[in-house]
Design a protein around this motif. Sequence first.
Motif, PDB file in Angstrom:
ATOM      1  N   PRO A 307       0.741  -0.955   0.021  1.00 32.58           N
ATOM      2  CA  PRO A 307      -0.052  -0.015   0.010  1.00 32.58           C
ATOM      3  C   PRO A 307       0.870   1.423  -0.169  1.00 32.58           C
ATOM      4  CG  PRO A 307      -1.169  -1.137   1.902  1.00 32.58           C
ATOM      5  CD  PRO A 307       0.525  -1.907   1.070  1.00 32.58           C
ATOM      6  N   ALA A 308       2.087   1.492   0.886  1.00 35.12           N
ATOM      7  CA  ALA A 308       3.048   2.102   0.711  1.00 35.12           C
ATOM      8  C   ALA A 308       3.652   2.541  -0.751  1.00 35.12           C
ATOM      9  CB  ALA A 308       3.711   2.174   1.398  1.00 35.12           C
ATOM     10  N   LEU A 309       3.759   1.734  -1.615  1.00 35.61           N
ATOM     11  CA  LEU A 309       4.313   2.120  -2.634  1.00 35.61           C
ATOM     12  C   LEU A 309       2.898   2.406  -3.938  1.00 35.61           C
ATOM     13  CD1 LEU A 309       5.571   1.699  -4.990  1.00 35.61           C
ATOM     14  CD2 LEU A 309       5.490  -0.373  -5.463  1.00 35.61           C
ATOM     15  N   THR A 332      -8.498   0.606 -11.544  1.00 30.37           N
ATOM     16  CA  THR A 332      -8.795  -0.322 -10.472  1.00 30.37           C
ATOM     17  C   THR A 332      -8.556  -0.261  -8.859  1.00 30.37           C
ATOM     18  OG1 THR A 332      -9.113  -2.489 -11.343  1.00 30.37           O
ATOM     19  CG2 THR A 332     -10.790  -0.556 -12.311  1.00 30.37           C
ATOM     20  N   SER A 333      -8.794  -0.465  -8.233  1.00 29.45           N
ATOM     21  CA  SER A 333      -8.229  -0.818  -6.998  1.00 29.45           C
ATOM     22  C   SER A 333      -9.824  -1.148  -5.897  1.00 29.45           C
ATOM     23  CB  SER A 333      -7.583   0.564  -6.363  1.00 29.45           C
ATOM     24  OG  SER A 333      -7.329  -0.340  -4.970  1.00 29.45           O
ATOM     25  N   HIS A 334      -8.183  -2.002  -4.929  1.00 28.84           N
ATOM     26  CA  HIS A 334      -9.231  -2.753  -3.651  1.00 28.84           C
ATOM     27  C   HIS A 334      -9.171  -1.877  -2.430  1.00 28.84           C
ATOM     28  CE1 HIS A 334     -12.583  -5.998  -5.847  1.00 28.84           C
ATOM     29  NE2 HIS A 334     -11.127  -5.919  -6.097  1.00 28.84           N
ATOM     30  N   ASP A 335      -8.117  -1.669  -2.822  1.00 29.92           N
ATOM     31  CA  ASP A 335      -7.254  -1.070  -2.141  1.00 29.92           C
ATOM     32  C   ASP A 335      -7.379   0.117  -0.980  1.00 29.92           C
ATOM     33  OD1 ASP A 335      -4.314  -0.681   0.032  1.00 29.92           O
ATOM     34  OD2 ASP A 335      -4.697   0.887  -0.499  1.00 29.92           O
ATOM     35  N   LEU A 336      -7.750   0.501   0.224  1.00 33.61           N
ATOM     36  CA  LEU A 336      -8.602   1.263   1.536  1.00 33.61           C
ATOM     37  C   LEU A 336      -7.507   2.223   2.238  1.00 33.61           C
ATOM     38  CD1 LEU A 336     -11.709   0.087   2.596  1.00 33.61           C
ATOM     39  CD2 LEU A 336     -11.594   0.723   0.288  1.00 33.61           C
ATOM     40  N   PHE A 382     -13.830   9.278   3.578  1.00 34.07           N
ATOM     41  CA  PHE A 382     -13.929   7.827   2.568  1.00 34.07           C
ATOM     42  C   PHE A 382     -13.737   6.263   2.978  1.00 34.07           C
ATOM     43  CE2 PHE A 382     -11.963  12.186  -0.386  1.00 34.07           C
ATOM     44  CZ  PHE A 382     -13.451  12.707   0.274  1.00 34.07           C
ATOM     45  N   ASP A 383     -12.703   5.965   3.338  1.00 31.23           N
ATOM     46  CA  ASP A 383     -12.830   4.444   3.520  1.00 31.23           C
ATOM     47  C   ASP A 383     -13.588   4.199   4.297  1.00 31.23           C
ATOM     48  OD1 ASP A 383     -11.711   6.007   5.331  1.00 31.23           O
ATOM     49  OD2 ASP A 383      -9.399   4.841   5.713  1.00 31.23           O
ATOM     50  N   LYS A 384     -13.702   4.287   5.706  1.00 25.52           N
ATOM     51  CA  LYS A 384     -14.926   4.447   6.558  1.00 25.52           C
ATOM     52  C   LYS A 384     -17.068   3.904   5.923  1.00 25.52           C
ATOM     53  CE  LYS A 384     -16.435   5.533  11.436  1.00 25.52           C
ATOM     54  NZ  LYS A 384     -17.959   5.445  11.240  1.00 25.52           N
ATOM     55  N   GLN A 385     -16.715   5.790   5.312  1.00 22.38           N
ATOM     56  CA  GLN A 385     -18.367   5.459   4.662  1.00 22.38           C
ATOM     57  C   GLN A 385     -18.283   3.956   3.941  1.00 22.38           C
ATOM     58  OE1 GLN A 385     -18.794   9.482   4.108  1.00 22.38           O
ATOM     59  NE2 GLN A 385     -18.704  10.330   5.693  1.00 22.38           N
ATOM     60  N   TYR A 386     -17.130   3.704   2.816  1.00 15.84           N
ATOM     61  CA  TYR A 386     -17.417   3.129   1.824  1.00 15.84           C
ATOM     62  C   TYR A 386     -17.729   1.695   2.350  1.00 15.84           C
ATOM     63  CZ  TYR A 386     -15.975   0.364  -2.136  1.00 15.84           C
ATOM     64  OH  TYR A 386     -15.818  -1.018  -2.812  1.00 15.84           O
ATOM     65  N   LEU A 387     -16.522   1.272   3.874  1.00 14.22           N
ATOM     66  CA  LEU A 387     -17.230   0.475   3.656  1.00 14.22           C
ATOM     67  C   LEU A 387     -18.173  -0.281   4.899  1.00 14.22           C
ATOM     68  CD1 LEU A 387     -13.173  -0.617   6.577  1.00 14.22           C
ATOM     69  CD2 LEU A 387     -14.324  -1.925   4.215  1.00 14.22           C
ATOM     70  N   GLU A 388     -19.232   0.575   5.212  1.00 20.16           N
ATOM     71  CA  GLU A 388     -19.986   0.925   5.629  1.00 20.16           C
ATOM     72  C   GLU A 388     -21.260   0.957   4.763  1.00 20.16           C
ATOM     73  OE1 GLU A 388     -18.888   3.366   9.479  1.00 20.16           O
ATOM     74  OE2 GLU A 388     -20.237   4.400   7.684  1.00 20.16           O
ATOM     75  N   GLY A 389     -20.579   1.106   3.746  1.00 22.90           N
ATOM     76  CA  GLY A 389     -21.572   0.615   3.097  1.00 22.90           C
ATOM     77  C   GLY A 389     -22.883   2.189   2.327  1.00 22.90           C
ATOM     78  N   LYS A 390     -21.655   2.966   2.536  1.00 20.75           N
ATOM     79  CA  LYS A 390     -22.805   4.559   2.305  1.00 20.75           C
ATOM     80  C   LYS A 390     -22.864   5.630   0.826  1.00 20.75           C
ATOM     81  CE  LYS A 390     -22.251   5.777   7.001  1.00 20.75           C
ATOM     82  NZ  LYS A 390     -22.458   7.508   8.296  1.00 20.75           N
TER      83      LYS A 390
END
Length: 408
Positions: A307-309, A332-336, A382-390
């Motif tokens: 992720p750092a790279l 495209t990505s899955h990295d949060l 953004f990452d938190k709200q995405y994981l919450e399905g918002k």
Amino acid sequence: MLCQFTVKNFKSIKDEMTFDMQATAISEHEDRVIKDKDEELYLPVSAIYGPNGGGKSNVLEALHILVAKVLRPLYATDDNNNHPYQIKKILIEPFAFGAKEKESPTEFELFFRTKNAEYRYFLNVKKDIVLYERLDRVKLDTGRRSALFERSEKRIELKGVLSRLKISNEFSETLTLLSYLGIMYKKNEVIKDILNWFEYGIEFLNYGNPIQELRMAIANSEDVKSIVLEMIQEMDLDIIDFRIEEMENDRFEVYTKHIVDGYESELNLSNESSGTKKLFGLLPFIADSLIFGTTLVIDELDAKIHPALLRHIIMLFNDMEINRHGAQLIFTSHDLSTMNSEVFRRDEIWFVAKGKRQNSTLYSLVEFKNEKGESVRKDAKFDKQYLEGKYGADPYLRKIIDWGKINA
């Protein structure tokens, strides 16, 4: 650079879907945009998120298919049999879950810019047959707009600066007019300007293609090699240099040079870790894009890299002192770990997920509104709200969350 891409009726994409690299009028990171000579603003980076099977890759594949449809005939007589556009069979598949869609064409619309002009290209294809095609141009220095050609099932009309060119009466219905003009009039300045963008202005990186991966590792340019070494050293790897040794039958070997406790040694790239191999397939493309100002499209950029790279690569494109030639990175990505307001503007984050009818929906974070009609704040997590399905495209759900307005 890529300005905007629209596709309809392709694989999981049923309805018209537009991916936009034009910068919106928002206040965050205003210094991280590409300003063209006419003062128009474009994004250097865009990331597409969503669940597996949601259709992320289909968005990039649709763009790739359009470019391949234009370029493949130009390489038909190429002596290099390993060219990716010769190897890959072009399959333009319509949306699978609709009788009407199966009998309808796939529609593409592409806006792109060269140093001289902005072009708008339309292509409608049913299976392999071209049903409609059109090309328009706006000259950046004067703002003058003009049509260059239009093709339908009944007629072909060359316009403006192309009006004097001649077309064969035996013109193939499966060949794009743009490809034909590239074959017959490759020295024409306008045709050359357009096809140079298709051939050199946009590059697709697919980790699933071993031949392409090998080609990626070759960096003949010393400028490219220099940047690759800088990036490797910033990652604190003990690789201090690399070389490429050409073998017989167009084969080659890559060797990495290490220094450990003062002892210098070389390793064949095949003996390196999978992550290091991936870097040598990726970094030359990153360097090349930044040097020449091309648009780089990568499916699953976060695959097998730290992720750092990933963050470091994104920030290279975001830094306008480094990215001086208008390079763009689309992936495209899955990295949060990078999905935050420090790394991205809201218009650089996109979501794709499937609706109830198995059709993919694409939308950006900046245009998303919740069920109350509220936009996402620029300082939101953004990452938190995405994981919450918002945001609708829940990473753990295959289908889109129904907010009422999305994919109604």
